[in-house]
Write a protein that holds these residues in place. Structure first.
Motif, PDB file in Angstrom:
ATOM      1  N   LEU A 135      -9.800   3.627  -5.112  1.00 38.97           N
ATOM      2  CA  LEU A 135     -10.148   3.047  -4.127  1.00 38.97           C
ATOM      3  C   LEU A 135      -9.443   3.985  -2.761  1.00 38.97           C
ATOM      4  N   ILE A 136     -10.771   3.558  -1.803  1.00 28.65           N
ATOM      5  CA  ILE A 136     -10.271   4.513  -1.121  1.00 28.65           C
ATOM      6  C   ILE A 136     -10.780   3.723   0.335  1.00 28.65           C
ATOM      7  N   ASP A 137      -9.823   3.598   1.314  1.00 22.99           N
ATOM      8  CA  ASP A 137     -10.133   3.056   3.092  1.00 22.99           C
ATOM      9  C   ASP A 137      -9.049   2.966   3.207  1.00 22.99           C
ATOM     10  N   GLU A 138      -9.017   3.101   4.643  1.00 24.67           N
ATOM     11  CA  GLU A 138      -7.975   2.996   5.421  1.00 24.67           C
ATOM     12  C   GLU A 138      -7.582   2.272   6.081  1.00 24.67           C
ATOM     13  N   GLN A 139      -8.148   1.052   6.336  1.00 25.38           N
ATOM     14  CA  GLN A 139      -7.917   0.079   7.464  1.00 25.38           C
ATOM     15  C   GLN A 139      -7.660  -1.170   6.415  1.00 25.38           C
ATOM     16  N   VAL A 158     -16.018   4.327  -2.460  1.00 24.53           N
ATOM     17  CA  VAL A 158     -15.012   4.271  -0.558  1.00 24.53           C
ATOM     18  C   VAL A 158     -15.812   3.358   0.432  1.00 24.53           C
ATOM     19  N   GLY A 159     -14.708   2.594   0.790  1.00 27.58           N
ATOM     20  CA  GLY A 159     -15.294   1.613   1.437  1.00 27.58           C
ATOM     21  C   GLY A 159     -14.176   0.232   1.305  1.00 27.58           C
ATOM     22  N   VAL A 218      -5.457   1.714 -10.988  1.00 30.68           N
ATOM     23  CA  VAL A 218      -6.390   1.964  -9.910  1.00 30.68           C
ATOM     24  C   VAL A 218      -5.234   2.765  -9.149  1.00 30.68           C
ATOM     25  N   ARG A 219      -6.327   3.869  -8.815  1.00 29.71           N
ATOM     26  CA  ARG A 219      -5.404   4.595  -7.852  1.00 29.71           C
ATOM     27  C   ARG A 219      -5.447   4.205  -6.526  1.00 29.71           C
ATOM     28  N   THR A 220      -5.401   4.558  -5.522  1.00 28.91           N
ATOM     29  CA  THR A 220      -5.253   4.106  -4.357  1.00 28.91           C
ATOM     30  C   THR A 220      -4.607   4.962  -2.891  1.00 28.91           C
ATOM     31  N   TYR A 221      -6.187   5.077  -1.809  1.00 28.64           N
ATOM     32  CA  TYR A 221      -5.609   6.159  -0.919  1.00 28.64           C
ATOM     33  C   TYR A 221      -6.340   5.080  -0.035  1.00 28.64           C
ATOM     34  N   SER A 222      -5.576   5.180   0.853  1.00 28.39           N
ATOM     35  CA  SER A 222      -5.401   4.152   2.535  1.00 28.39           C
ATOM     36  C   SER A 222      -5.097   5.275   3.450  1.00 28.39           C
ATOM     37  N   LYS A 223      -6.488   6.277   3.683  1.00 28.50           N
ATOM     38  CA  LYS A 223      -6.986   7.050   4.124  1.00 28.50           C
ATOM     39  C   LYS A 223      -8.706   6.857   4.486  1.00 28.50           C
ATOM     40  N   ARG A 224      -8.456   7.957   5.669  1.00 26.68           N
ATOM     41  CA  ARG A 224     -10.030   7.976   5.937  1.00 26.68           C
ATOM     42  C   ARG A 224     -10.792   9.435   4.994  1.00 26.68           C
ATOM     43  N   ILE A 225     -11.506   9.223   4.459  1.00 26.18           N
ATOM     44  CA  ILE A 225     -11.632  10.263   4.533  1.00 26.18           C
ATOM     45  C   ILE A 225     -12.699  11.529   5.641  1.00 26.18           C
ATOM     46  N   LYS A 255      -0.830  -4.638   4.581  1.00 29.60           N
ATOM     47  CA  LYS A 255      -1.238  -3.804   4.460  1.00 29.60           C
ATOM     48  C   LYS A 255      -2.100  -3.257   4.359  1.00 29.60           C
ATOM     49  N   ALA A 256      -2.777  -2.285   3.560  1.00 27.98           N
ATOM     50  CA  ALA A 256      -3.967  -0.883   3.615  1.00 27.98           C
ATOM     51  C   ALA A 256      -4.760  -2.078   2.285  1.00 27.98           C
ATOM     52  N   LYS A 257      -6.392  -2.113   2.739  1.00 29.54           N
ATOM     53  CA  LYS A 257      -6.813  -2.771   2.034  1.00 29.54           C
ATOM     54  C   LYS A 257      -7.178  -2.427   0.697  1.00 29.54           C
ATOM     55  N   PRO A 258      -6.232  -0.480  -0.047  1.00 25.16           N
ATOM     56  CA  PRO A 258      -6.514  -0.543  -1.106  1.00 25.16           C
ATOM     57  C   PRO A 258      -5.274  -1.292  -1.845  1.00 25.16           C
ATOM     58  N   VAL A 259      -4.633  -1.242  -1.047  1.00 25.47           N
ATOM     59  CA  VAL A 259      -3.425  -1.785  -1.453  1.00 25.47           C
ATOM     60  C   VAL A 259      -2.978  -3.166  -2.291  1.00 25.47           C
ATOM     61  N   LEU A 260      -4.050  -3.513  -1.229  1.00 24.91           N
ATOM     62  CA  LEU A 260      -4.398  -5.395  -1.049  1.00 24.91           C
ATOM     63  C   LEU A 260      -4.857  -5.482  -2.794  1.00 24.91           C
TER      64      LEU A 260
END
Ligand SMILES: [Zn+2]
Lengths: 248, 82
Positions: A56-60, A33-34, A100-107, A81-86
Motif C-alpha cells: 500500500l503506497i500513499d504519502e497523505q 498505488v494511491g 500488508v506492507r505499507t509505504y507512507s511515501k510518494r513514488i 496517521k498516513a493512509k497506508p498505516v490506517l
C-alpha cells in the motif's frame, strides 16, 4: 497450500475458479498505488478475496473532504496517521491471513524500483497523471501488468495494460488532463475501484476475460457504458521498444 | 467524405446527441472535423479540440491526423482523478 480455515473462508469463490486459483491469489503480491477513492475499494476487495501480499503506497493523511469517497477512513482517523498505516489496521480486521506492507511515501523516479520491484501486478489508483506516467514507464520497463483507472464526477475509465501486448498509458493518453480540483462522488470511485480489483483477480487466477487492449468507460449519471478496442501507438516513446523486441 | 462522431459522458450532455455525422472535404484533418463539430454544437467550444481525448478505430489521434471516409471519431472526456 491453503489451510482448512482458508478453504472455508474462500469457499464461495473456490466454487467458481477452484483451489489452484485461490492458491495463486495467496501467492500474489499486488501494489496499490494511491489509497484514496479508488484505492479504498480496491484494497478492501483484494483483502477479502485473499491476495497474499498487498503493498500500500500513499504519502497523505485523510482529510475531512476525503470522507465522501475514501471509505477506508472515518472521522476518528482525520489528520493522524498516513493512509497506508490506517488502511493496514482496517484491512487486518477484515482478513488477518494476508500480509500488508505499507509505504507512507510518494513514488518518485528514485524510489519506484525499491517499492515495486517484487510485485506481480500494479494497480494505478492515483489522482494525477504525472505519477501515472512514471508508474507506466516502470511497468513497461519491468513488464508488469498495470491496471489503470481514472475518474471525475459520475464518470470513470479503466483499462488493463500488459506491456508488449497492449497499448500503454502513454499510447492511450499522451496528453494529460488539466491539473485541477476535480468533482467526485463515492459511488464512482467505488464502482471503478471494484472493477480494478476484479481485473486483478481475473489476471492472477486466469479466470474470465480481462480489459487488456480495451478502454471501458462508464457514465454513472446516465448508466451508459462504452468499451472500445484500443491499439498501441507504433511510435510510442515509452513502449514501442517492447513490441519491436517481440517481433524479432 | 462522411465522418461519424461519437460523444461520451458530459460531451454527450453538451452536444445533446450520442452521435453525429459530418460532411467534410477529401483532405480534411481532425482539426477541420472539430471545427465543424464546434460550429454545429457551440457548447463544446470550451473543450475542443485541446481538452479532449480522441480515438479513431482504437488509435489515439492528434489534430493533424488526416481523416478517411467513414472514420468514426470517438470523443472522450479527459479524466485524471482517483
Ligand atoms: Zn505506449
Amino acid at each position: 497450500m491453503l489451510s482448512e480455515k482458508e478453504l472455508r473462508r474462500y469457499d464461495r469463490q473456490v466454487m467458481m475458479f477452484g483451489k489452484e486459483a485461490q492458491e495463486k491469489l495467496k501467492k500474489a503480491k499486488v501494489a496499490i498505488v494511491g489509497l484514496g477513492g479508488l484505492g479504498s475499494p480496491i484494497s478492501i476487495y483484494l483483502t477479502a478475496a485473499g491476495i497474499g501480499q498487498l503493498f500500500l503506497i500513499d504519502e497523505q493523511k485523510p482529510e475531512l473532504s476525503n470522507l465522501n469517497r475514501q471509505i477506508l477512513y472515518g472521522e476518528e482517523d482525520l489528520d493522524k496517521k498516513a493512509k497506508p498505516v490506517l488502511a493496514k489496521e482496517k484491512l487486518r480486521q477484515l482478513n488477518s491471513e494476508i500480509k500488508v506492507r505499507t509505504y507512507s511515501k510518494r513514488i518518485y523516479r528514485e524510489n519506484i524500483e525499491d517499492l515495486l520491484n517484487e510485485v506481480d501486478a500494479v494497480v494505478d489508483a492515483l489522482d494525477n497523471f504525472e505519477t501515472r506516467y512514471l508508474l507506466n514507464e516502470f511497468c513497461v520497463k519491468k513488464r508488469k501488468p498495470l491496471i489503470h483507472a481514472a475518474v471525475e464526477g459520475f464518470y470513470g475509465q479503466i483499462t488493463t495494460i500488459l506491456p508488449g501486448r497492449t497499448p500503454c498509458l502513454n499510447c492511450l493518453f499522451p496528453n494529460p488532463p488539466k491539473k485541477k480540483k476535480f468533482p467526485i462522488i463515492g459511488v464512482t470511485t467505488g464502482l471503478l475501484g471494484v472493477l480494478q480489483a476484479n481485473e486483478v483477480i481475473k489476471l492472477i487466477t486466469g479466470y474470465g476475460d480481462n480489459l487488456m487492449g480495451k478502454l471501458f468507460t462508464y457514465d454513472l449519471l446516465h448508466n451508459k457504458a462504452e468499451c472500445i478496442d484500443v491499439k498501441p501507438n507504433p511510435s510510442c516513446p515509452v513502449c514501442s521498444g517492447t513490441f519491436r523486441l517481440r517481433r524479432q | 467524405m462522411k465522418i461519424k462522431i461519437k460523444f461520451v459522458s458530459f460531451l454527450r450532455e453538451l452536444s445533446g446527441v450520442d452521435k453525429a455525422e459530418l460532411c467534410l472535404p477529401q483532405d480534411a484533418t481532425i482539426k477541420d472535423a472539430m471545427e465543424k463539430v464546434v460550429y454545429d454544437f457551440p457548447k463544446l467550444k470550451k473543450w475542443l479540440p485541446q481538452h479532449i481525448w480522441m480515438f479513431i478505430n482504437g488509435n489515439y489521434v492528434k489534430s493533424q491526423t488526416q481523416l478517411k471516409d467513414n472514420d468514426e471519431i470517438a470523443l472522450f472526456p479527459p479524466v485524471g482523478g482517483g
